[in-house]
Each structure stands twice: as structure tokens, then as C-alpha cells.
Design an enzyme around this catalytic site. Sequence first.
Site, mmCIF file in Angstrom:
data_model
loop_
_atom_site.group_PDB
_atom_site.id
_atom_site.type_symbol
_atom_site.label_atom_id
_atom_site.label_comp_id
_atom_site.label_asym_id
_atom_site.label_seq_id
_atom_site.Cartn_x
_atom_site.Cartn_y
_atom_site.Cartn_z
ATOM 1 C CG ASP A 1 20.866 38.916 -6.117
ATOM 2 O OD1 ASP A 1 19.881 39.377 -6.729
ATOM 3 O OD2 ASP A 1 20.763 38.174 -5.129
ATOM 4 C CE LYS B 1 19.956 39.246 -13.100
ATOM 5 N NZ LYS B 1 20.720 38.797 -11.919
ATOM 6 N N GLY C 1 15.128 40.985 -8.222
ATOM 7 C CA GLY C 1 15.246 42.320 -7.647
ATOM 8 C C GLY C 1 16.435 42.981 -8.308
ATOM 9 C CB THR D 1 14.512 30.154 -10.412
ATOM 10 O OG1 THR D 1 13.189 30.708 -10.394
ATOM 11 C CG2 THR D 1 15.156 30.345 -11.790
ATOM 12 C CB VAL E 1 34.725 50.850 -9.994
ATOM 13 C CG1 VAL E 1 35.727 50.073 -10.828
ATOM 14 C CG2 VAL E 1 34.292 52.110 -10.745
#
Length: 421
Positions: free
Chosen positions: A14, A17, A41, A238, A411
Site C-alpha cells: 500500500d 504503487k 488493491g 504473503t 503530495v
Amino acid sequence: MKKIDVVLGLQWGDEGKGKVVDVLTPDYKVIARFQGGPNAGHSLVFDGEGFVLHTVPSGIFREDSVNVIGNGVVIDPVILMDEIRAIEQKAGDITDKLQIAKRAHLILPTHRMLDAASEAAKGKSKIGSTLKGIGPTYMDKTGRNGLRIGDLLSPEFMNRYNALKNKHIGLLSQYDFQYDITDYEKQWLQAVEELRRFRFIESEIVVNGYLDDDVPVLAEGAQGSMLDIDFGTYPFVTSSNTMTAGVCTGLGVAPCRVGKVMGIFKAYCTRVGSGPFPTELFDDTGESLRQIGHEFGATTGRPRRCGWLDLVALKYAVMMNGVTELIMMKSDVLNSFKTIKVATAYEIGGQRVDYFPFESGEEVKPVYQEFRGWDCDITGVRRYEDFPQAFKDYVAFIEKETGCPIRIISVGPDRSEIVLR
Ligand code: GDP
Ligand code: IMO
Ligand code: MG
């Protein structure tokens, strides 16, 4: 002859990407996922709208892009077809923009049940899996039992499907676990039929062919280095190699053909699911990071655990990925913090440790260096020169410690909220 460039996460997933791949896609023709599956996700924000991708590469919304789901990925046809339908509502038909490796493994409905049964049986020591069937599918892959996309073309497919399903039902009977796959299996078999309109390819031949022809290819990682099956905080990881090495096995590209490795990190740290997280904050500061950063899972909606940037873990990831340039995300989330901390070492049993050790549980205490916050809104900044000095000091410190230049600074969530150096 081109080399394949790589974008991957250096923390616990998270990192942003999806946004970075979406931003970089105009410089590439082909975007290829090399590992993971619908546990990912990846969020994209453009035209005032947000979109979450799970299995489809994040280049899909850019005109003329080719998006490859590589052999290292595991695919749930139901989730993939739902995703494709949602993309097509916005972007029109993507049949010609998406190609799927014949060697990619299929997540069966019973893999999902095995994931859920295994997690339930673990009780308090559960991994915190996304319950998408990832672990059991990779187990069948390494156990040499798996079914692959290319098997859909075989007249034997249904026999093989039933044989594997029955094997799973036998395994499930060893758990105290109630389940019913009737509905999901129906959807699954229908989704498998719908997938046939896409090109099933030998992705290793196709990807190497693009590189031979000087076509720029970008590999998109899922999860993050600290969730890697070998080097992450095992067993709270994972089931795939999330690092640069995974590009080679997950796309069939030789190590000498890897070009730039762009490592993404958040200006702080998050983790979702169980497992070690040395800089985790359990106080108001952690809650502020979660609220300001909207740190809730893109796949499961779970609140993400939040903490300060961990340079020990970041340096470890930079080393093993061969990162050539860094990308810092969510810098704006720290706008209002008067003081910002960064872990530069750990203390374990009274000893100072400056590398990421085998032991990464509660015995690990972070040693922090404090920085003055910039304490102003940097969301509107588009040129590096315009950042406040305190922000530039933060950037310079991370570059010095990691020995790696930070080339892109994000940003805000939108495609446009980015500073390229
Ligand atoms: P991924 O799995 O690495 O693609 O990351 P996720 O999409 O799961 O999580 C990143 C979240 O941060 C998403 O909600 C993005 O929209 C958001 N995001 C990305 N970059 C920025 C940023 O620079 N600032 C802020 N505030 N949010 C960002
Ligand atoms: P992206 O690509 C964050 C975590 C889960 C759990 C562990 C194992 O969006 O960064 P699994 O379902 O793989 O068996 O779960 O890994 N995890 C992620 N955390 N981002 C992800 O993907 C993740 N994919 C898996 O929360 O702790
Ligand atoms: Mg994510």
C-alpha cells in the site's frame, strides 16, 4: 535491446504503487504484473474519480498501453471479471489491451475456503490474510497440483478441476469449518468462460520479444518487500517473492535484463494484518496518521496500522531489490506534524542493531532520530525548489541514509499531485 524497468513497494504494501504506475505509464508501452493476485488493491485517482485495481496492471486506463498479467500472478476469474467489467464501464472495451499468461495459476473457490479455514484454525496467531485464496494457490503451485490459465484450453479441464476440488474438500474436512461454494462455483465457471475473449499468451516470449524490439516495459509489483515470502516478517507475509527477483521468475526475464528499479515508500509506515512492525504507534499520533492518510485497506477496508518511517527496514529493502531510485509517497500526510521521527537503528536486549534482523518481534525497540516538521501544506507544490527547507532536510537525510536518490515525490492521491526531480 531494452531492459525491463521495475516499480515495487519497499514496505508492507500500500505504498502507492497503483498511482505511480499510472503516472509513469505514458513513458512505457507495456505494463506487466509479476506476482501476487487479488490480495492487492492498487488505487488510481484521476478526473476526480478513484479506482481500485486488484489483478489488472495499473496502466490499463492509459491509451495504447498493453497490460500483461504474468505467469507469477495467481488469478481468481470472478474477481478479475468483476474488475474488467468495472474498467470497461469507464474505459470501454479492453479486450485488446489485456493479455494473460497461460502459466498463471488459477485460484479455485476451494482455495478461498482453505485460506479461510486455515486462518480460523490459527485463532489469535492468524496471518491476517486477505482471504482471497493466495496462500493455498501458491501451495498448490509449488506442490505441483495447480491449474493454470492455459489449462482452460484443454478438453480435460473440467476433470482436472473436479479432481483438485475433491482433493481440497478432503483437506477441508480436517478443519472444523462450515462452507458452501455452490454460488461462488457457479460464478467462477461462468467467469472462466468470459475470460476466453482475452489473449492467453506465453508471457515470457511476449515480454522478451517486446524488449528485443526496443519496446519499453514496466514491471508492477504487488504487496511490499517486508511481505516477501523469503525476506519479510515470516510467517506474517504473503506467499510470493515481492522483490526484484520476483520479476525474473514472474515474467521470465533474465536478471541481466532488469533496468531501473524504482522503490516506493511512504514518508511514514503502515501495515495491514498481523505481524511485526517495530515503529508502530499505538497513541494519538498513530491515529492521526490513519485519519489524515485515510489508512484503510483498498481490498478489505481494514484499518491500517500506522507508525514512523523505519529506515532500518527501508535500507534492507533497498539492498535486496537493487533499488536505483526512490519514490516517496504521501508526504502531504505529515504536513501538520510539529515533530517527525525516523527509526535509524533498533535495540534488541540492550544491544544496538543497525540491520534488519531475523528477530523482528516485540523484543525489537526502534531508536529514533527527530526532525522538525515543515508544518505547512505542500499539496500544491509541483517543483522541488518550492518545498520548505524542513521538507528538503527530511528528503536529504533519507537519501544519505539509503544511498539512493529520491526522484519522485507524491503530495496527494491525484495523478497530477506529483513532483518529478
Ligand atoms: P498500492 O497498493 O501500493 O497501490 O497503494 P494503495 O492504493 O493500497 O494505497 C495508497 C493510498 O494512498 C490510496 O488511497 C491512494 O489514493 C493514496 N495516495 C497515493 N499517493 C498519495 C499521496 O501522495 N498523498 C495522499 N494523501 N494519498 C496518496
Ligand atoms: P498491495 O499490492 C498490504 C497482507 C495481508 C496479510 C498478509 C498475507 O495493495 O500493496 P495474503 O492475502 O497474501 O495471504 O495476506 O499480507 N497483504 C497486503 N498488505 N497491501 C497488499 O497489497 C497486501 N497483500 C497482502 O494483509 O497481512
Ligand atoms: Mg494496496
